[in-house]
Write an enzyme that holds these catalytic residues in place. Structure first.
Site, short mmCIF file in Angstrom:
data_model
loop_
_atom_site.label_atom_id
_atom_site.label_comp_id
_atom_site.label_asym_id
_atom_site.label_seq_id
_atom_site.Cartn_x
_atom_site.Cartn_y
_atom_site.Cartn_z
N HIS A 62 17.36 -15.30 -34.55
CA HIS A 62 15.94 -15.63 -34.42
C HIS A 62 15.03 -14.51 -34.92
CE1 HIS A 62 17.50 -18.50 -31.14
NE2 HIS A 62 17.24 -19.20 -32.24
N GLU A 106 10.81 -30.63 -35.05
CA GLU A 106 12.22 -30.82 -34.70
C GLU A 106 12.51 -32.32 -34.64
OE1 GLU A 106 15.85 -31.11 -33.77
OE2 GLU A 106 15.21 -29.00 -33.78
N ASP A 137 10.61 -35.79 -38.41
CA ASP A 137 11.51 -35.43 -39.51
C ASP A 137 10.85 -34.33 -40.34
OD1 ASP A 137 12.89 -35.30 -41.98
OD2 ASP A 137 13.56 -37.38 -41.76
N ASP A 155 14.91 -23.55 -39.95
CA ASP A 155 15.92 -23.21 -38.95
C ASP A 155 16.75 -24.46 -38.70
OD1 ASP A 155 17.42 -22.36 -36.83
OD2 ASP A 155 15.75 -22.15 -35.43
N THR A 157 20.42 -26.93 -38.82
CA THR A 157 21.85 -26.89 -38.53
C THR A 157 22.60 -26.75 -39.85
OG1 THR A 157 22.03 -29.30 -38.68
CG2 THR A 157 21.51 -28.38 -36.52
N GLU A 158 23.92 -26.87 -39.78
CA GLU A 158 24.72 -26.85 -41.00
C GLU A 158 24.37 -28.07 -41.86
OE1 GLU A 158 27.51 -24.08 -41.15
OE2 GLU A 158 25.58 -23.72 -40.22
#
Length: 275
Positions: A62, A106, A137, A155, A157-158
């Site tokens: 972070h 998010e 989105d 930030d 996810t994979e």
């Protein structure tokens, strides 16, 4: 009986943590969400079987997402965080006094909900009046924005599931449009041991769009291989040439003004990926 959680990071390699108990498990509209209490790293957020953050080592990721671009930009007022529903990046963003508004977009509201419940030290800033939390989105949000932000932080996810499109060239083109004329963006770009080709592709895509493109790293124990990369694209300001007078004291555990520059010193095998 002992309980252990294993994240399978490749077909032949993974990491394992001893757990005390499962705090929450749920199939959301977007992904499998689990929160587990571990012996070594405290509470751990897991999405689709991948460790997203833990109470013990979260500060590294972070801080490095937030402070590198925010110290590079001379006067960041409006910041967008795409993803990051745990709130850790937002917490770090608000340590900069110039920031007037931080928008968090998010896609999965459940991540926000259960981060507040089980990761309160990470999600602590989500109720700050300077923060605009939107369950939406991020890809679509970027597509609608124009010259709106000084700094954008991805930030994600994979690159699986809903996050796949956040690693595509079209998304980075949208980011360039959403940034002001001297804007900066940063994205987490995985690890060089297992995903070197992803880093190579993302860096090349960003380099075609932004005149200043850099790669930097941080060491995060619970992320695959422990060595993590971040790609930064800037329209004007070079993160390698920040005036010393621009650094001011903030409370950190990992980031320092010396580390800001040192993070761009890459191991040769990583540097070779972006040549």
């Amino acid at each position: 009986m002992e309980l252990w959680y294993t994240e399978k990071q490749t077909e032949h390699f993974g990491i394992t943590a001893k757990i005390k108990r499962t705090l929450h498990t749920e199939k959301t509209d977007f992904q499998q969400l689990d929160v587990i209490e571990t012996e070594e790293f405290g509470n751990m957020l897991v999405l689709d079987g991948m460790v997203m953050t833990t109470e013990k080592d979260e500060f590294v990721y972070h801080e490095m997402v937030a402070h590198v671009p925010l110290f590079t930009h001379p006067n960041p007022k409006h910041v967008l965080v795409v993803g990051g529903g745990d709130g850790g990046v937002i917490r770090e963003v608000l340590k900069h006094p110039s920031v007037e508004k931080a928008t968090l977009v998010e896609i999965d509201g459940k991540v926000i909900e259960y981060s507040k419940k089980y990761l309160p030290s990470i999600a602590t800033a989500l109720n700050d009046p300077r923060v605009d939390v939107q369950v939406d989105d991020g890809f679509l949000h970027i597509a609608k924005a124009e010259s709106a932000y000084d700094v954008i932080m991805v930030d994600s996810t994979e690159p699986v599931g809903p996050a796949v499109k956040l690693f595509e060239k079209g998304f980075y083109q949208g980011i360039a449009k959403a940034l002001k004329e001297d804007g900066i963006f940063v994205a987490q770009t995985d690890n060089p041991w297992f995903h070197g080709e992803l880093i190579r592709k993302v860096y090349a895509d960003v380099q075609e769009i932004f005149p200043i493109t850099r790669l930097y790293t941080a060491n995060i124990p619970t992320y695959p291989s422990g060595l993590w990369t971040f790609t930064i694209g800037s329209k004007t300001y070079d993160p390698l040439h920040v005036e010393p007078s621009r650094f001011y004291d903030i409370e950190t555990k990992y980031f320092t003004k010396d580390l800001h520059k040192a993070a761009f010193a890459l191991p040769r095998f990583v540097d070779d990926l972006i040549k």
